[in-house]
Design an enzyme around this catalytic site. Structure first.
Site, PDB file in Angstrom:
ATOM      1  N   SER A  88      10.356   6.196   0.636  1.00 57.51           N
ATOM      2  CA  SER A  88       9.799   4.904   0.233  1.00 57.51           C
ATOM      3  C   SER A  88      10.140   4.651  -1.234  1.00 57.51           C
ATOM      4  CB  SER A  88       8.286   4.890   0.429  1.00 57.51           C
ATOM      5  OG  SER A  88       7.986   5.214   1.773  1.00 57.51           O
TER       6      SER A  88
ATOM      7  N   TRP B 255      14.356   8.558   4.569  1.00 55.60           N
ATOM      8  CA  TRP B 255      13.078   7.870   4.780  1.00 55.60           C
ATOM      9  C   TRP B 255      12.223   7.901   3.522  1.00 55.60           C
ATOM     10  CZ3 TRP B 255      12.679   4.551   8.456  1.00 55.60           C
ATOM     11  CH2 TRP B 255      13.453   4.716   9.615  1.00 55.60           C
TER      12      TRP B 255
ATOM     13  N   ARG C 238       0.852  -1.206   0.000  1.00 54.17           N
ATOM     14  CA  ARG C 238       0.000   0.000   0.000  1.00 54.17           C
ATOM     15  C   ARG C 238       0.885   1.253   0.000  1.00 54.17           C
ATOM     16  NH1 ARG C 238       0.326   3.971   2.755  1.00 54.17           N
ATOM     17  NH2 ARG C 238       0.204   2.826   4.705  1.00 54.17           N
TER      18      ARG C 238
ATOM     19  N   ARG D  27      -6.678  28.553  10.913  1.00 54.13           N
ATOM     20  CA  ARG D  27      -6.270  27.995   9.620  1.00 54.13           C
ATOM     21  C   ARG D  27      -7.482  27.967   8.706  1.00 54.13           C
ATOM     22  NH1 ARG D  27      -2.712  23.702   7.399  1.00 54.13           N
ATOM     23  NH2 ARG D  27      -1.411  23.785   9.244  1.00 54.13           N
TER      24      ARG D  27
ATOM     25  N   GLU E 141       3.625  11.238   6.610  1.00 57.71           N
ATOM     26  CA  GLU E 141       2.591  12.104   5.998  1.00 57.71           C
ATOM     27  C   GLU E 141       1.849  12.915   7.055  1.00 57.71           C
ATOM     28  OE1 GLU E 141       0.890  11.198   2.458  1.00 57.71           O
ATOM     29  OE2 GLU E 141       2.089   9.419   2.042  1.00 57.71           O
ATOM     30  N   GLY E 142       2.610  13.493   7.946  1.00 60.31           N
ATOM     31  CA  GLY E 142       2.027  14.282   9.038  1.00 60.31           C
ATOM     32  C   GLY E 142       1.862  13.392  10.242  1.00 60.31           C
TER      33      GLY E 142
HETATM   34  C1  LIG Z   1       8.354   3.982   6.832  1.00 56.82           C
HETATM   35  C2  LIG Z   1       8.461   5.433   6.485  1.00 56.82           C
HETATM   36  C3  LIG Z   1       8.317   5.829   5.150  1.00 56.82           C
HETATM   37  C4  LIG Z   1       8.445   7.176   4.799  1.00 56.82           C
HETATM   38  N1  LIG Z   1       8.341   7.534   3.475  1.00 56.82           N
HETATM   39  C5  LIG Z   1       8.587   8.829   3.116  1.00 56.82           C
HETATM   40  C6  LIG Z   1       8.609   9.193   1.725  1.00 56.82           C
HETATM   41  O1  LIG Z   1       8.366   8.366   0.820  1.00 56.82           O
HETATM   42  N2  LIG Z   1       8.915  10.476   1.400  1.00 56.82           N
HETATM   43  C7  LIG Z   1       9.186  11.422   2.347  1.00 56.82           C
HETATM   44  O2  LIG Z   1       9.463  12.564   1.974  1.00 56.82           O
HETATM   45  N3  LIG Z   1       9.161  11.094   3.674  1.00 56.82           N
HETATM   46  C8  LIG Z   1       8.879   9.831   4.079  1.00 56.82           C
HETATM   47  N4  LIG Z   1       8.877   9.484   5.414  1.00 56.82           N
HETATM   48  C9  LIG Z   1       9.245  10.500   6.414  1.00 56.82           C
HETATM   49  C10 LIG Z   1       8.072  11.016   7.228  1.00 56.82           C
HETATM   50  O3  LIG Z   1       7.191  11.740   6.429  1.00 56.82           O
HETATM   51  C11 LIG Z   1       8.624  11.821   8.407  1.00 56.82           C
HETATM   52  O4  LIG Z   1       9.252  10.880   9.253  1.00 56.82           O
HETATM   53  C12 LIG Z   1       7.557  12.596   9.127  1.00 56.82           C
HETATM   54  O5  LIG Z   1       7.163  13.698   8.378  1.00 56.82           O
HETATM   55  C13 LIG Z   1       7.995  13.092  10.525  1.00 56.82           C
HETATM   56  O6  LIG Z   1       9.219  13.722  10.453  1.00 56.82           O
HETATM   57  P1  LIG Z   1      10.414  13.314  11.457  1.00 56.82           P
HETATM   58  O7  LIG Z   1      10.539  11.845  11.422  1.00 56.82           O
HETATM   59  O8  LIG Z   1      11.598  14.123  11.080  1.00 56.82           O
HETATM   60  O9  LIG Z   1       9.905  13.719  12.888  1.00 56.82           O
HETATM   61  P2  LIG Z   1      10.028  15.185  13.560  1.00 56.82           P
HETATM   62  O10 LIG Z   1       9.425  16.201  12.677  1.00 56.82           O
HETATM   63  O11 LIG Z   1      11.431  15.393  13.986  1.00 56.82           O
HETATM   64  O12 LIG Z   1       9.114  14.998  14.834  1.00 56.82           O
HETATM   65  C14 LIG Z   1       9.577  14.330  16.023  1.00 56.82           C
HETATM   66  C15 LIG Z   1       8.439  14.348  17.042  1.00 56.82           C
HETATM   67  O13 LIG Z   1       8.117  15.703  17.402  1.00 56.82           O
HETATM   68  C16 LIG Z   1       6.750  15.971  17.150  1.00 56.82           C
HETATM   69  N5  LIG Z   1       6.600  17.340  16.656  1.00 56.82           N
HETATM   70  C17 LIG Z   1       7.277  17.945  15.667  1.00 56.82           C
HETATM   71  N6  LIG Z   1       6.865  19.203  15.504  1.00 56.82           N
HETATM   72  C18 LIG Z   1       5.866  19.406  16.412  1.00 56.82           C
HETATM   73  C19 LIG Z   1       5.015  20.492  16.734  1.00 56.82           C
HETATM   74  N7  LIG Z   1       5.060  21.647  16.081  1.00 56.82           N
HETATM   75  N8  LIG Z   1       4.133  20.337  17.763  1.00 56.82           N
HETATM   76  C20 LIG Z   1       4.040  19.153  18.419  1.00 56.82           C
HETATM   77  N9  LIG Z   1       4.793  18.082  18.147  1.00 56.82           N
HETATM   78  C21 LIG Z   1       5.701  18.204  17.151  1.00 56.82           C
HETATM   79  C22 LIG Z   1       6.355  14.968  16.077  1.00 56.82           C
HETATM   80  O14 LIG Z   1       4.944  14.770  16.061  1.00 56.82           O
HETATM   81  C23 LIG Z   1       7.137  13.744  16.506  1.00 56.82           C
HETATM   82  O15 LIG Z   1       6.448  13.101  17.549  1.00 56.82           O
HETATM   83  C24 LIG Z   1       8.701   8.147   5.805  1.00 56.82           C
HETATM   84  C25 LIG Z   1       8.799   7.749   7.144  1.00 56.82           C
HETATM   85  C26 LIG Z   1       8.681   6.418   7.481  1.00 56.82           C
HETATM   86  C27 LIG Z   1       8.793   6.024   8.929  1.00 56.82           C
END
Ligand SMILES: Cc1cc2nc3c(=O)[nH]c(=O)nc-3n(C[C@H](O)[C@H](O)[C@H](O)COP(=O)(O)OP(=O)(O)OC[C@H]3O[C@@H](n4cnc5c(N)ncnc54)[C@H](O)[C@@H]3O)c2cc1C
Length: 397
Positions: free
Chosen positions: A158, A156, A84, A381, A363-364
């Site tokens: 995919s 990260w 998926r 917003r 994706e958020g």
């Molecule tokens: C299996 C997998 C596949 C993925 N595939 C893709 C892909 O194809 N393309 C792509 O571009 N990305 C991809 N991602 C990345 C994914 O979109 C990001 O991991 C995601 O957007 C979160 O970013 P981060 O991991 O840097 O966490 P961070 O942004 O560093 O967040 C860390 C923590 O802090 C919290 N946080 C951050 N900001 C705030 C705020 N303002 N208020 C409250 N809490 C907050 C978050 O909710 C989280 O709990 C993938 C991730 C995974 C795990």
């Protein structure tokens, strides 16, 4: 809103379900255990017209509506989140973005082969220091004659080792912050592109996820998607479509958790009766049912808005947030219902639990969607129609 499925949609569901039962279910435990992504699945999905199910026929797709994409995602996630996810990035995040923002030349060159499944698309937004905070990205694209020179790294991603084309975001003017980000279509075969899979993932182990690198990568100026500086807007619009597919997948995840749990409730006996007759076990089953039905309604409402060509950021965010949370809880409860057996890979529910975590992050994150929903309610917003909307679904589009 009419949530009756058409005959075509029912046939589609049956087709994907049989495909999953025959091609994924018998092998998935092994693929997951070995961390192996099976590439032939993509080819077989393409043969069934499932790599471009909601892309108009004139662009090589199957011409079905946006809720048909939800059906494909729901049923594919029954098999495994990995496949998926592949459809989410290929169709939701990449092909639909080209459909929405691409020039006719870009559609012919990239969308048509992707919708036919001859080429695979992916999406590169996240960086090592920029996930939720997209504007913290470091990747740059510097204009040089007829090219942009890309330098940087995404993580990260995919299908990092599998995709032929990537929709990539980079700063063309860092001083403009969000308004200085641009979107590019990048081909793997170009010099300066490389990729590397991430090992040791908690879940989606049968999927391919990792890093992509750009080292003085020359991108022809024709491969700028939309206008310079429109990248942030394009990324967010892409996520409206990607999140829709993730939400639909989560519905499939709840469905399969319930299938496994109901079977076990009838099979396992304690204190002289099947565990399904204990009220506290029934509570977990009832919660799964509520999650399934509510999530499905949210997903198909978002799909109907897409079909009508209406902005659906708010509704899609709500569907994604709630469906993924319900799926994560359903998977946790599915393991609980299986007791110690749920803690081993003798049963599939431990894989469901591991797989259900990433969709709560990508994706958020759960937190980002929570904030978005609060901001909508509080009036902080508001969404306006975009200058280019995803085309409404028309049968003869
Ligand atoms: C299996 C997998 C596949 C993925 N595939 C893709 C892909 O194809 N393309 C792509 O571009 N990305 C991809 N991602 C990345 C994914 O979109 C990001 O991991 C995601 O957007 C979160 O970013 P981060 O991991 O840097 O966490 P961070 O942004 O560093 O967040 C860390 C923590 O802090 C919290 N946080 C951050 N900001 C705030 C705020 N303002 N208020 C409250 N809490 C907050 C978050 O909710 C989280 O709990 C993938 C991730 C995974 C795990």
């Amino acid at each position: 809103m009419d949530f009756q499925f058409s005959e075509e949609q029912k046939m589609l569901r049956n087709t994907v379900r049989s495909f999953v039962d025959q091609e994924i279910m018998p092998h998935i435990a092994t693929w997951d255990r070995e961390g192996y992504f099976e590439p032939s699945i993509i080819k077989k999905l393409a043969d069934l017209g499932l790599m471009g199910v909601c892309i108009p026929e004139k662009y090589g797709g199957s011409g079905m509506d946006y809720n048909a994409l939800a059906i494909v995602c729901e049923e594919l996630e029954r098999g495994d989140t990995a496949f998926r996810t592949a459809v989410s990035v290929h169709t939701g995040l990449n092909s639909m973005s080209i459909l929405q923002w691409g020039s006719e030349e870009q559609k012919q060159k990239y969308l048509v082969p992707q919708a036919r499944g001859e080429k695979v698309g992916a999406f590169g937004l996240t960086e090592p220091a920029a996930g939720s905070d997209v504007a913290a990205m470091q990747t740059t694209a510097v204009k040089d004659g007829d090219y942009y020179i890309l330098n940087g790294q995404k993580t990260w991603i995919s299908l990092c080792d599998v995709a032929d084309h990537f929709l990539v975001f980079a700063y063309t003017d860092k001083s403009k912050k969000h308004h200085g980000i641009s979107a590019f279509i990048v081909e793997r075969k170009w010099e300066g592109f490389s990729s590397k899979a991430i090992k040791g993932k908690l879940g989606i182990r049968a999927g391919n996820t990792g890093e992509i690198f750009f080292d003085n990568l020359k991108v022809p100026k024709e491969n700028l998607l939309g206008a310079e500086g429109e990248g942030f807007k394009i990324a967010m619009a892409s996520l409206d479509n990607g999140r829709f597919t993730v939400a639909a997948g989560a519905v499939g995840q709840i469905m399969v958790c319930m299938e496994a749990s109901v079977a076990y409730c009838h099979e396992r006996e304690t204190f002289g009766k099947p565990i399904g007759q204990h009220q506290l076990v029934q509570q977990m089953i009832a919660n799964m049912e509520a999650g399934l039905q509510m999530s499905r309604l949210l997903v198909y409402r978002a799909g109907e808005l897409k079909n009508a060509g209406k902005r659906n950021t708010r509704e899609t965010s709500l569907a994604k947030w709630q469906a993924c949370d319900f799926a994560n809880k359903a998977a946790d409860d599915a393991v609980q219902i299986h007791g110690a057996y749920g803690f081993s890979d003798e049963y599939p529910v431990e894989r469901y639990l591991r797989n259900s975590k990433a969709p709560v992050i990508y994706e958020g994150t759960r937190e980002i969607h929570t904030i978005m929903q609060a901001e909508y309610v509080l009036g902080y917003r508001k969404d306006k129609p975009l200058n280019k909307m995803l085309p409404a679904w028309e049968q003869d589009l």
